[in-house]
Design a protein around this motif. Structure first.
Motif, short mmCIF file in Angstrom:
data_model
loop_
_atom_site.label_atom_id
_atom_site.label_comp_id
_atom_site.label_asym_id
_atom_site.label_seq_id
_atom_site.Cartn_x
_atom_site.Cartn_y
_atom_site.Cartn_z
N PHE A 1 0.84 -1.20 0.00
CA PHE A 1 0.00 0.00 0.00
C PHE A 1 0.87 1.25 0.00
O PHE A 1 2.04 1.22 0.42
CB PHE A 1 -0.94 -0.01 1.21
N GLU A 2 0.30 2.34 -0.45
CA GLU A 2 1.09 3.56 -0.66
C GLU A 2 1.54 4.20 0.65
O GLU A 2 2.69 4.62 0.77
CB GLU A 2 0.27 4.56 -1.48
N TYR A 3 0.65 4.28 1.64
CA TYR A 3 0.97 4.96 2.89
C TYR A 3 1.04 3.96 4.04
O TYR A 3 0.61 2.81 3.93
CB TYR A 3 -0.06 6.05 3.18
N LEU B 1 -1.66 1.44 8.67
CA LEU B 1 -2.87 0.94 8.03
C LEU B 1 -3.82 0.33 9.05
O LEU B 1 -3.40 -0.20 10.09
CB LEU B 1 -2.50 -0.12 6.99
N SER C 1 -5.53 4.51 5.93
CA SER C 1 -4.29 4.88 6.59
C SER C 1 -4.50 6.16 7.37
O SER C 1 -5.34 7.00 7.00
CB SER C 1 -3.15 5.05 5.57
N ARG D 1 -6.62 8.52 4.78
CA ARG D 1 -6.73 8.28 3.34
C ARG D 1 -7.30 6.88 3.11
O ARG D 1 -6.98 5.95 3.84
CB ARG D 1 -5.36 8.39 2.66
N GLU E 1 -7.06 3.63 1.16
CA GLU E 1 -5.98 2.97 0.45
C GLU E 1 -6.46 1.91 -0.54
O GLU E 1 -5.76 1.60 -1.50
CB GLU E 1 -5.02 2.33 1.45
N ARG F 1 -8.50 1.39 -5.59
CA ARG F 1 -9.11 2.59 -5.05
C ARG F 1 -9.48 3.53 -6.19
O ARG F 1 -8.85 3.52 -7.25
CB ARG F 1 -8.18 3.31 -4.06
N SER G 1 -4.19 -1.16 -6.00
CA SER G 1 -3.61 -0.91 -4.68
C SER G 1 -2.97 -2.20 -4.16
O SER G 1 -2.58 -3.06 -4.95
CB SER G 1 -4.70 -0.41 -3.73
#
Length: 281
Positions: free
Chosen positions: A50-52, A55, A126, A134, A136, A158, A206
């Protein structure tokens, strides 16, 4: 001295045995006739790619027609927040328990209706130290139709903003496009049309969420209580009934896949005919 220690250990063992007997009970309660109980011990194991960071997962179960749950609180939940900064994997090890009931009479009355297994919808979010939250990813998985241990990796996606401003807002102040109804990830329960169009929805791939299911089926219809009476033919009859039950309940997934292939073939054929008409003209 040895005799006294042995007596003490025996008394302690009996005490713990009495406590366990009070908790478990002396009889194994059978479900009512015509009811299939599905006991689920599940675990949201981990999330990765995942980007950030930081979680957490929000999940809930959707029950199709014929299914019910006595404790509605078991149908949804939220995991703890977990960091994936060092390894890139957020290990939740979040346990959940669920007991569902299915009315087998629906198999006899609803002969023209496709019956399906419950679905688990997942929303990964996240939250950082600045309380920027956000979305995710979204994903869903159908409950495995066979008993036993199942490990499933749920791929998520997403919604993506149609302009760079949305992604900049996501980076600086948090927030991101969200689905108004999370059922849109799969097929909504109140959907009545023959075709569900998701055309125009911009999405991005994602991460993945690993979910484990430990499933047990419990029903008088699946019990081999008549095995001795019919000379051993009870097991065969139970196996046939169990196979019929699982195949009937899994028919919705199979038919949906076949319909998707037929729709794609029909569209390709229409494009081919239009192209041929253009060449002949």
């Amino acid at each position: 001295m040895i005799v006294m220690m042995t007596f003490f250990l025996f008394q302690l063992y009996e005490h713990h045995l009495d406590i366990r007997q009070m908790q478990v009970g002396s009889e194994f309660e059978m479900p009512h006739h015509g009811i299939l109980q599905v006991h689920i011990l599940g675990e949201i194991s981990s999330a990765k790619h995942f980007e950030y960071d930081h979680l957490f997962v929000h999940y809930f179960f959707e029950l199709p027609k014929g299914w019910s749950c006595e404790t509605t609180k078991q149908l949804s939940g939220v995991t703890q927040t977990c960091s994936a900064r060092q390894t890139g994997i957020a290990n939740f090890s979040y346990l959940f328990e669920l007991q569902l009931s299915f009315n087998l009479e629906v198999l006899q009355t609803e002969t023209d209706v496709l019956l399906s297994w419950p679905q688990m919808f997942i929303k990964v979010l996240s939250s950082d130290s600045w309380t920027r939250c956000r979305t995710e990813g979204y994903g869903y998985v159908s409950l495995p139709p066979s008993p036993g241990l199942h490990t499933i990796v749920v791929s998520t996606w997403r919604p993506l903003s149609s302009n760079p401003t949305g992604e900049m807002r996501r980076f600086f102040i948090g927030g991101s496009p969200e689905l108004e109804d999370i059922d849109f990830v799969g097929i909504p329960s109140n959907f009545q049309d023959s075709l569900l169009s998701k055309y125009g929805l911009h999405t991005i791939t994602s991460g993945d969420v690993t979910v484990k299911f430990n499933i047990m089926h419990h029903s008088q219809a699946l019990a081999g209580s008549d095995t001795v009476a019919d000379g051993g033919r009870g097991d065969a009859r139970v196996n046939r009934y169990s196979s019929f039950l699982l195949e009937r309940l899994s028919a919705a997934t199979l038919v949906s896949s076949v319909n998707a292939v037929l729709i794609a073939f029909k569209r390709a054929r229409e494009r081919m005919l239009k192209a041929r008409d253009g060449l002949e003209a």
